[in-house]
Structure formats: structure tokens, C-alpha cells
Design a protein around this motif. Structure first.
Motif, PDB file in Angstrom:
ATOM      1  N   GLU A 138       0.613  -1.333  -0.234  1.00 22.07           N
ATOM      2  CA  GLU A 138      -0.044  -0.020  -0.180  1.00 22.07           C
ATOM      3  C   GLU A 138       0.929   1.243  -0.065  1.00 22.07           C
ATOM      4  O   GLU A 138       0.518   2.234  -0.659  1.00 22.07           O
ATOM      5  N   ILE A 139       1.979   1.480   0.930  1.00 22.51           N
ATOM      6  CA  ILE A 139       2.833   2.246   0.861  1.00 22.51           C
ATOM      7  C   ILE A 139       3.667   2.536  -0.479  1.00 22.51           C
ATOM      8  O   ILE A 139       3.558   3.758  -1.000  1.00 22.51           O
ATOM      9  N   THR A 140       4.011   1.623  -0.949  1.00 23.65           N
ATOM     10  CA  THR A 140       4.605   1.495  -2.486  1.00 23.65           C
ATOM     11  C   THR A 140       3.722   1.961  -3.544  1.00 23.65           C
ATOM     12  O   THR A 140       3.907   2.975  -4.140  1.00 23.65           O
ATOM     13  N   ARG A 141       2.472   1.539  -3.318  1.00 23.56           N
ATOM     14  CA  ARG A 141       1.416   2.325  -4.692  1.00 23.56           C
ATOM     15  C   ARG A 141       1.263   3.693  -4.303  1.00 23.56           C
ATOM     16  O   ARG A 141       0.986   4.420  -4.970  1.00 23.56           O
ATOM     17  N   THR A 142       1.080   4.189  -2.870  1.00 23.11           N
ATOM     18  CA  THR A 142       0.961   5.536  -2.628  1.00 23.11           C
ATOM     19  C   THR A 142       2.120   6.605  -3.126  1.00 23.11           C
ATOM     20  O   THR A 142       2.018   7.493  -3.706  1.00 23.11           O
ATOM     21  N   LEU A 143       3.568   5.866  -3.086  1.00 20.37           N
ATOM     22  CA  LEU A 143       4.363   6.767  -3.373  1.00 20.37           C
ATOM     23  C   LEU A 143       4.516   6.754  -4.878  1.00 20.37           C
ATOM     24  O   LEU A 143       4.929   7.813  -5.525  1.00 20.37           O
ATOM     25  N   LEU A 144       4.394   5.670  -5.623  1.00 25.87           N
ATOM     26  CA  LEU A 144       4.189   5.464  -7.335  1.00 25.87           C
ATOM     27  C   LEU A 144       3.051   6.599  -7.643  1.00 25.87           C
ATOM     28  O   LEU A 144       3.301   7.334  -8.654  1.00 25.87           O
ATOM     29  N   PRO A 165      11.247   7.300   1.528  1.00 25.41           N
ATOM     30  CA  PRO A 165      10.015   7.250   2.271  1.00 25.41           C
ATOM     31  C   PRO A 165       9.662   5.863   2.428  1.00 25.41           C
ATOM     32  O   PRO A 165       8.844   5.548   3.325  1.00 25.41           O
ATOM     33  N   LEU A 166       9.818   5.051   1.766  1.00 25.25           N
ATOM     34  CA  LEU A 166       9.242   3.719   1.883  1.00 25.25           C
ATOM     35  C   LEU A 166       9.772   2.985   3.074  1.00 25.25           C
ATOM     36  O   LEU A 166       9.082   2.767   4.038  1.00 25.25           O
ATOM     37  N   ASP A 179       4.834  11.257  12.718  1.00 25.68           N
ATOM     38  CA  ASP A 179       4.955  11.923  11.560  1.00 25.68           C
ATOM     39  C   ASP A 179       6.180  13.178  11.798  1.00 25.68           C
ATOM     40  O   ASP A 179       6.938  13.398  11.051  1.00 25.68           O
ATOM     41  N   HIS A 180       5.589  13.829  12.673  1.00 24.57           N
ATOM     42  CA  HIS A 180       6.462  15.110  12.868  1.00 24.57           C
ATOM     43  C   HIS A 180       7.955  15.023  13.352  1.00 24.57           C
ATOM     44  O   HIS A 180       8.579  15.900  13.312  1.00 24.57           O
ATOM     45  N   THR A 181       8.037  13.900  13.806  1.00 21.54           N
ATOM     46  CA  THR A 181       9.539  13.402  14.197  1.00 21.54           C
ATOM     47  C   THR A 181      10.393  12.659  13.113  1.00 21.54           C
ATOM     48  O   THR A 181      11.672  12.659  13.158  1.00 21.54           O
ATOM     49  N   ARG A 182       9.794  12.584  12.026  1.00 22.93           N
ATOM     50  CA  ARG A 182      10.488  11.743  11.110  1.00 22.93           C
ATOM     51  C   ARG A 182      11.459  12.228  10.316  1.00 22.93           C
ATOM     52  O   ARG A 182      12.763  11.939  10.131  1.00 22.93           O
ATOM     53  N   SER A 183      11.307  13.779   9.828  1.00 26.37           N
ATOM     54  CA  SER A 183      12.314  14.167   9.184  1.00 26.37           C
ATOM     55  C   SER A 183      13.522  14.845   9.864  1.00 26.37           C
ATOM     56  O   SER A 183      14.712  14.582   9.537  1.00 26.37           O
ATOM     57  N   GLY A 184      13.229  14.959  11.270  1.00 26.37           N
ATOM     58  CA  GLY A 184      14.301  15.468  12.089  1.00 26.37           C
ATOM     59  C   GLY A 184      15.221  14.249  12.706  1.00 26.37           C
ATOM     60  O   GLY A 184      16.404  14.155  12.476  1.00 26.37           O
ATOM     61  N   PHE A 185      14.522  13.031  12.562  1.00 28.29           N
ATOM     62  CA  PHE A 185      15.211  11.581  12.844  1.00 28.29           C
ATOM     63  C   PHE A 185      16.096  11.366  11.490  1.00 28.29           C
ATOM     64  O   PHE A 185      17.197  10.873  11.860  1.00 28.29           O
ATOM     65  N   ARG A 186      15.419  11.397  10.445  1.00 28.81           N
ATOM     66  CA  ARG A 186      16.320  10.949   9.308  1.00 28.81           C
ATOM     67  C   ARG A 186      17.421  11.884   9.098  1.00 28.81           C
ATOM     68  O   ARG A 186      18.629  11.341   8.870  1.00 28.81           O
ATOM     69  N   TYR A 260      16.004   1.398   7.993  1.00 28.56           N
ATOM     70  CA  TYR A 260      15.585   2.048   6.601  1.00 28.56           C
ATOM     71  C   TYR A 260      17.158   2.316   5.925  1.00 28.56           C
ATOM     72  O   TYR A 260      16.968   2.226   4.816  1.00 28.56           O
ATOM     73  N   GLU A 261      18.333   2.602   6.730  1.00 29.98           N
ATOM     74  CA  GLU A 261      19.357   2.892   6.119  1.00 29.98           C
ATOM     75  C   GLU A 261      19.697   1.697   4.949  1.00 29.98           C
ATOM     76  O   GLU A 261      20.143   2.068   3.908  1.00 29.98           O
ATOM     77  N   THR A 262      19.760   0.557   5.258  1.00 28.15           N
ATOM     78  CA  THR A 262      20.089  -0.674   4.581  1.00 28.15           C
ATOM     79  C   THR A 262      19.142  -0.610   3.120  1.00 28.15           C
ATOM     80  O   THR A 262      19.504  -1.058   2.285  1.00 28.15           O
ATOM     81  N   THR A 263      18.070  -0.484   3.542  1.00 21.91           N
ATOM     82  CA  THR A 263      16.992  -0.791   2.509  1.00 21.91           C
ATOM     83  C   THR A 263      16.825   0.754   1.429  1.00 21.91           C
ATOM     84  O   THR A 263      16.755   0.331   0.315  1.00 21.91           O
ATOM     85  N   VAL A 264      17.210   1.698   2.106  1.00 20.90           N
ATOM     86  CA  VAL A 264      17.449   2.832   1.129  1.00 20.90           C
ATOM     87  C   VAL A 264      18.335   2.637   0.056  1.00 20.90           C
ATOM     88  O   VAL A 264      18.260   2.616  -0.954  1.00 20.90           O
ATOM     89  N   ASN A 265      19.577   2.320   0.693  1.00 23.92           N
ATOM     90  CA  ASN A 265      20.759   1.778  -0.320  1.00 23.92           C
ATOM     91  C   ASN A 265      20.628   0.425  -1.279  1.00 23.92           C
ATOM     92  O   ASN A 265      20.827   0.608  -2.257  1.00 23.92           O
ATOM     93  N   LEU A 266      19.820  -0.374  -0.738  1.00 19.27           N
ATOM     94  CA  LEU A 266      19.391  -1.442  -1.441  1.00 19.27           C
ATOM     95  C   LEU A 266      18.654  -1.008  -2.734  1.00 19.27           C
ATOM     96  O   LEU A 266      18.836  -1.540  -3.848  1.00 19.27           O
TER      97      LEU A 266
END
Length: 424
Positions: A138-144, A165-166, A179-186, A260-266
Motif C-alpha cells: 500500500e505504501i509503495t502504491r501511494t509513493l508511485l 520514504p518507503l 510523522d512530525h519527528t521523522r524528518s528530524g530523525f532522518r 531504513y538505511e540498509t533498504t534505502v541503499n538496496l
């Protein structure tokens, strides 16, 4: 292809080691030409001395030796017990201090590791991962759908708009990160992987990171939810003997950042490899190769984590050729160099080949410290790649591959940006 040696078999080096340790190879903190650096590591023998931002270690690039050391009782991940220069010469003076100073299963040894891993393992069982599949789809479809808004011909950064984002949304929902902490954490986690930071910059980032985690724990204590963070807090508060407050913070930090770091690079590296090897992409599109094989070959070809600090010799560990890793010396697992080692994949080790027989690699580690989230990362990779290339069959790079810049890190193996054109 040569299979990895089993732990009980005597290790035989594939490259003859130097009779005397060569001058330590200084790892490029900006990433630089990683493939040339990895080739140099391999040319120096199964293990060689490297300079890791001013700290010396043994980089292990031979897959057989690396596999052996990852399961060797003479190798520890606990610097408090087994690294003599810790903390005096590390904390406050080495930019990667957080990597070894955290108090969680990543740096635990023996019984402490088993205790800490047992607390988080229930979140990553096969049943729990399978149950996440519909949400990942579902998240993948939303991003696409969001990517569909890009004008034809306009460049789109797929690392920023898809690869990031996935996995962030998936791990945030699993752990209950609002949601509001995700950008700062990233932002702070990205800087943990940035090996260009000075010790002061790294220390300031660590302080910011712990402030975010403390805020998260306080919020979940006040209003628990149906998430793993709340479960760990309840475990800590109900039975302080099971988890200290510092272990709680550091365990959350480990799971969310590694989640998430590993999956982003994958995703980043798989998309890049497929777009620069159209013949390989055609095989997948024709149904002759499953997406799972694309994921495994990407993990081997471009390990998402190139070097993982640190492990330590509990006692002297002899190496072939008269060398030895001495008690108290640090060991760096060089996963990217090992993935392309000819001892594992022969003369085609540098080729991206989704049809490769036996896609053996150590990208997720091995032994008791093997990555708990490996199955989740694999599932996210398969779904995301399958749906991306189905939605945008004319997808292509927006710049020559030679213009893609690596992330500023010798740990994280990805690109600063992945500009593509989704449709002509």
C-alpha cells in the motif's frame, strides 16, 4: 563459484598475504572510488591494516575469513571489555564514537547480546514480516501515485522520493515514530553514517539524536500504542532488570536507523544497476528471473553497508603467513569488498548478473549478529522494485551513471541523489 568455508573447516587464504603488514590503507571518508579502494583491500590479502579516521583496524575482505571471524568466540563487539583504547581515546575524539559506544545488541557480547536480541526479535518473526506485506504494498502504491505527478521528461530524484520514504514509513509505523519527528530523525541518522564529520560535529549530532529518542520515549510512556517502542518501554518499566534506560534508548536507535538505511541503499543500488544493465532488466521483465534474485545480486554487487565498525580480538588470532590480529585490536567487516571477492564468485565477481548461480554474500552479516531486519528489507526491495518498473516501463537515468555521486561515507553505500526520468 567457490562456496564459503564452513566454520569447522581450516581457513585457506585465496590471496597470499604479505609477509609483513603493509602501511595501513587510509579509507576515504567521502566514499570516493569505492570499487578501487575495495580492490586494493583485496589485493593486500585476506585481512589488512586500515586507518579508520585515525584509528587503526584490520579490514577483512576475504569472505571465508570474514565468515569465520563473524562466528568466532575470540571476536567480540563489546569495546568496554575488549578494546583497550575505549573510551579514553575514542569518546569525544573519534567521529565514529557512537558506533561503538551505544549500549544495545549491536555492541553486546555473550549473554548480554542474547538478552537484548531476545527482547526485539518478536518484532521480526517470519509471521510478523509476512503480515506487513499488504502495508508495504500500500505504501509503495501511494509513493508511485505521487511520482505520477511528475511532468514527462522532468528529472525526479528516486532516492529522495521513493527509496527513502518507503522504508522510513514502514519502520516508523512498526516502531510508532510519529510523522512530525521523522524528518528530524532522518537528518540525524544520515549524519551518523556521514564519515566526513569532525568529532565535534558528530558529538553534536549524537546529542540531537538522543534528544529525539528521549522525546519519543516520553511520548510513548504517556500514551502507549500498538507498536514495538511501547512494548520495549513496558518491558523496561515492568522489569528494569531486563533493560536499562540507556539500553532502551540505544535499542530504539539501532532498530529505527538500521531499519531504513540498509533498504534505502538496496533500492538505490538496485535501480541504478538495472538501468545501467538493460540486458539484465530485460531478463526480469520477461519473467525469466524473479525479483528476489535481483535483490540478492544487488546485495552482493553493492552491499548497502560497505564497512561495519567494529569488532575486537578477545585473544590473539593467527592469520596465514605469520600475521596475527593481536588481542585488543579492532576488526572492520568489509562487506562490499567481500561481495566482489573472486574467491566467492570467480572472474565474474565484478559483473552484475541476476542469473548468477548461488548469489552468496554477507551483506546482512553472519552468525549471532546477523541483521534482524534482513527479511523485511528483502521484502521491501522485491515489492518496491517490481511495482516501480511495472508502473514506469520507460524509466531511465536522467544523467550518465558516471555523474552519480556517492554518499559521503565509507559505511553507507549509496548515492547522494538518483535522478531519473520516469517517462519521456
Amino acid at each position: 563459484m567457490h562456496e564459503l568455508h564452513k566454520p569447522h573447516e581450516p581457513y585457506e587464504p585465496q590471496n597470499p598475504p604479505h609477509p609483513h603488514p603493509p602501511r595501513p590503507l587510509t579509507l576515504n571518508p567521502a566514499g570516493g572510488d569505492r570499487h578501487a579502494e575495495d580492490a586494493e583491500l583485496r589485493s593486500r590479502g585476506p585481512a589488512t591494516r586500515v586507518d579508520v579516521l585515525g584509528v587503526e583496524a584490520w579490514a577483512v575482505s576475504d569472505p571465508a575469513l570474514l565468515r569465520q571471524l563473524l562466528t568466532d568466540a575470540r571476536v567480540s563487539k563489546d569495546p568496554r571489555q575488549h578494546w583497550p583504547i575505549f573510551p579514553d581515546k575514542i569518546v569525544g575524539s573519534w567521529p565514529l564514537a557512537l558506533w561503538v559506544a551505544v549500549d544495545n545488541m549491536f555492541t553486546a557480547f555473550g549473554g548480554d547480546h542474547r538478552r537484548l536480541r531476545r527482547l526485539i526479535s518478536p518484532a521480526f518473526t517470519s509471521r510478523r514480516i509476512a503480515a506487513l506485506r499488504p502495508r508495504v504494498e500500500e505504501i509503495t502504491r501511494t509513493l508511485l501515485d505521487e511520482l505520477e505527478t511528475a511532468a514527462p521528461g522532468d528529472p525526479t530524484d528516486l532516492r529522495e522520493r521513493f527509496a527513502y520514504p518507503l522504508p522510513i514509513r514502514v519502520i516508523s509505523e512498526l516502531m510508532g515514530l510519529p510523522d512530525h519527528t521523522r524528518s528530524g530523525f532522518r537528518r540525524t541518522v544520515d549524519r551518523v553514517f556521514d564519515t566526513r564529520l569532525s568529532p565535534d560535529e558528530a558529538a553534536a549530532n549524537t546529542q540531537e539524536l538522543y534528544a529525539i529518542m528521549a522525546e519519543q520515549v516520553a511520548a510513548k510512556r504517556a500514551r502507549p500504542g500498538d507498536d514495538m517502542t511501547s512494548v520495549l518501554i513496558a518491558t523496561r518499566d515492568d522489569d528494569g532488570a531486563a533493560l536499562t534506560e540507556q539500553e532502551l534508548l540505544d535499542t530504539l536507535l539501532l532498530v529505527i536507523s538500521a531499519g531504513y538505511e540498509t533498504t534505502v541503499n538496496l533500492l538505490d543500488q538496485a535501480i541504478t544497476a538495472l538501468l545501467t544493465h538493460p540486458g539484465q532488466l530485460a531478463l526480469v521483465r520477461e519473467g525469466r528471473v524473479p525479483w528476489s534474485d535481483v535483490v540478492e545480486e544487488t546485495l552482493r554487487y553493492e552491499a548497502p553497508v560497505a564497512h561495519l565498525p567494529m569488532r575486537y580480538a578477545v585473544e590473539d588470532i593467527p592469520l596465514p603467513g605469520g600475521l596475527a590480529i593481536r588481542q585488543g585490536e579492532a576488526i572492520l567487516a568489509s562487506y562490499a569488498a567481500a561481495g566482489r571477492h573472486p574467491a566467492l564468485h570467480g572472474p565474474t565477481a565484478d559483473a552484475f548478473d541476476v542469473t548468477r548461480t548461488g548469489q552468496a554474500h554477507l551483506a546482512f552479516g553472519h552468525g549471532v549478529h546477523v541483521c534482524l531486519g534482513a527479511a523485511l528489507a528483502r521484502m521491501e526491495g522485491e515489492i518496491a522494485l517490481r511495482d516501480l518498473f511495472a508502473r514506469f516501463p520507460e524509466l531511465r537515468l536522467a544523467v550518465p551513471a558516471s555523474e552519480l555521486r556517492p554518499t559521503g561515507s565509507f559505511i553507507s553505500n549509496g548515492h547522494d541523489a538518483l535522478p531519473v526520468v520516469l517517462r519521456p
